[in-house]
Design a protein around this motif. Sequence first.
Motif, short mmCIF file in Angstrom:
data_model
loop_
_atom_site.label_atom_id
_atom_site.label_comp_id
_atom_site.label_asym_id
_atom_site.label_seq_id
_atom_site.Cartn_x
_atom_site.Cartn_y
_atom_site.Cartn_z
N ASP A 19 -35.90 46.87 44.59
CA ASP A 19 -36.93 45.99 45.12
C ASP A 19 -37.10 44.74 44.27
OD1 ASP A 19 -38.98 48.83 45.97
OD2 ASP A 19 -37.70 47.63 47.29
N LEU A 20 -37.53 43.67 44.90
CA LEU A 20 -37.83 42.44 44.19
C LEU A 20 -39.03 42.63 43.30
CD1 LEU A 20 -37.47 39.29 43.89
CD2 LEU A 20 -39.22 39.11 45.67
N VAL A 21 -38.93 42.12 42.06
CA VAL A 21 -40.08 42.09 41.15
C VAL A 21 -40.62 40.67 41.08
CG1 VAL A 21 -40.84 42.44 38.78
CG2 VAL A 21 -39.16 44.01 39.80
N ALA A 22 -39.74 39.72 40.76
CA ALA A 22 -40.17 38.33 40.62
C ALA A 22 -38.96 37.43 40.77
CB ALA A 22 -40.83 38.10 39.27
N VAL A 23 -39.19 36.25 41.31
CA VAL A 23 -38.11 35.29 41.48
C VAL A 23 -38.62 33.90 41.12
CG1 VAL A 23 -38.62 34.88 43.92
CG2 VAL A 23 -36.31 34.48 43.04
N ASP A 24 -37.72 33.11 40.57
CA ASP A 24 -38.05 31.74 40.17
C ASP A 24 -36.98 30.79 40.69
OD1 ASP A 24 -39.62 29.97 37.92
OD2 ASP A 24 -37.51 29.42 38.08
N THR A 25 -37.40 29.70 41.30
CA THR A 25 -36.45 28.71 41.75
C THR A 25 -36.62 27.43 40.94
OG1 THR A 25 -37.97 27.89 43.43
CG2 THR A 25 -36.47 29.64 44.08
N ILE A 26 -35.54 26.66 40.86
CA ILE A 26 -35.64 25.37 40.19
C ILE A 26 -36.66 24.54 40.97
CG2 ILE A 26 -34.40 23.22 39.77
CD1 ILE A 26 -31.97 24.81 39.07
N GLY A 27 -37.59 23.99 40.26
CA GLY A 27 -38.71 23.32 40.91
C GLY A 27 -40.00 24.04 40.65
N GLY A 28 -39.88 25.24 40.06
CA GLY A 28 -41.08 25.94 39.61
C GLY A 28 -41.73 26.85 40.62
N VAL A 29 -41.11 27.09 41.74
CA VAL A 29 -41.69 28.00 42.73
C VAL A 29 -41.40 29.43 42.31
CG1 VAL A 29 -41.70 28.73 45.14
CG2 VAL A 29 -41.45 26.30 44.56
N THR A 30 -42.43 30.25 42.21
CA THR A 30 -42.25 31.64 41.83
C THR A 30 -42.85 32.55 42.88
OG1 THR A 30 -44.30 31.61 40.55
CG2 THR A 30 -42.28 31.13 39.36
N ASN A 31 -42.34 33.76 42.92
CA ASN A 31 -42.84 34.76 43.85
C ASN A 31 -42.81 36.11 43.17
OD1 ASN A 31 -43.81 35.70 46.33
ND2 ASN A 31 -41.75 36.21 47.04
N TYR A 32 -43.86 36.89 43.37
CA TYR A 32 -43.98 38.19 42.73
C TYR A 32 -44.27 39.28 43.74
CZ TYR A 32 -44.62 35.56 38.36
OH TYR A 32 -44.46 34.72 37.27
N ALA A 33 -43.80 40.47 43.41
CA ALA A 33 -44.21 41.63 44.19
C ALA A 33 -45.71 41.85 43.97
CB ALA A 33 -43.44 42.87 43.73
N ASP A 34 -46.39 42.30 44.99
CA ASP A 34 -47.84 42.50 44.88
C ASP A 34 -48.18 43.45 43.73
OD1 ASP A 34 -48.53 42.44 48.47
OD2 ASP A 34 -48.36 40.83 46.99
N SER A 35 -47.34 44.42 43.49
CA SER A 35 -47.63 45.45 42.48
C SER A 35 -47.61 44.92 41.05
CB SER A 35 -46.64 46.61 42.60
OG SER A 35 -45.31 46.14 42.43
N VAL A 36 -47.03 43.73 40.85
CA VAL A 36 -46.93 43.20 39.48
C VAL A 36 -47.71 41.92 39.29
CG1 VAL A 36 -44.66 44.28 39.26
CG2 VAL A 36 -44.83 41.83 39.80
N LYS A 37 -48.29 41.39 40.34
CA LYS A 37 -49.04 40.13 40.23
C LYS A 37 -50.17 40.28 39.21
CE LYS A 37 -48.22 38.21 44.84
NZ LYS A 37 -48.80 37.91 46.16
N GLY A 38 -50.26 39.27 38.34
CA GLY A 38 -51.29 39.29 37.31
C GLY A 38 -50.88 40.03 36.05
N ARG A 39 -49.77 40.76 36.12
CA ARG A 39 -49.30 41.52 34.94
C ARG A 39 -47.95 41.02 34.43
NH1 ARG A 39 -48.04 46.72 35.37
NH2 ARG A 39 -47.45 46.61 37.58
N PHE A 40 -47.10 40.59 35.34
CA PHE A 40 -45.76 40.12 34.97
C PHE A 40 -45.66 38.61 35.16
CE2 PHE A 40 -43.20 44.26 36.03
CZ PHE A 40 -44.10 44.99 35.26
N THR A 41 -44.88 37.98 34.29
CA THR A 41 -44.65 36.54 34.40
C THR A 41 -43.16 36.25 34.24
OG1 THR A 41 -46.83 36.08 33.45
CG2 THR A 41 -45.23 34.27 33.50
N ILE A 42 -42.61 35.55 35.21
CA ILE A 42 -41.22 35.14 35.13
C ILE A 42 -41.16 33.71 34.63
CG2 ILE A 42 -41.13 34.33 37.53
CD1 ILE A 42 -38.24 35.39 37.63
N SER A 43 -40.15 33.44 33.81
CA SER A 43 -39.96 32.08 33.31
C SER A 43 -38.47 31.82 33.14
CB SER A 43 -40.71 31.87 31.99
OG SER A 43 -40.22 32.74 30.99
N ARG A 44 -38.13 30.56 33.11
CA ARG A 44 -36.72 30.17 32.95
C ARG A 44 -36.59 29.17 31.82
NH1 ARG A 44 -33.88 29.07 38.68
NH2 ARG A 44 -32.11 28.78 37.29
N ASP A 45 -35.42 29.20 31.23
CA ASP A 45 -35.07 28.28 30.16
C ASP A 45 -33.82 27.57 30.63
OD1 ASP A 45 -33.91 28.74 26.72
OD2 ASP A 45 -34.41 26.95 27.88
N GLY A 46 -33.97 26.41 31.23
CA GLY A 46 -32.83 25.72 31.81
C GLY A 46 -32.33 26.47 33.03
#
Length: 110
Positions: free
Chosen positions: A46-73
């Motif tokens: 299952d999807l946990v979190a996704v990040d696209t160039i441009g800063g759009v992120t999406n999280y599974a409901d079960s992890v919202k507020g607890r998990f944070t996705i980030s990118r470095d380049g």
Amino acid sequence: QVQLIESGGGLVQAGGSLRLSCAASGTIWSITRMGWYRQAPGKQRDLVAVDTIGGVTNYADSVKGRFTISRDGTKNVYLQMTSLKPEDTAVYYCNAGIYWGQGTLVTVSP
């Protein structure tokens, strides 16, 4: 040839934190979306979190507020996990387009 190498998994008590890292090697100039999935024993991936160039992120409901996705380049993606619960126990996979990492095990004890 693209390789995704995950690290940072391990055993943690409930309420604890872990930070997963994924480093991509090879030519991935065309990949704009990177994310994390997880698969618990006997369950689908299952999807946990996704990040696209441009800063759009999406999280599974079960992890919202607890998990944070980030990118470095364009080649590194991270997953900061806090307030971990036993139900977060799973193998976590890094994804970039059609490419997958080998997975890293996260175990949360009660």
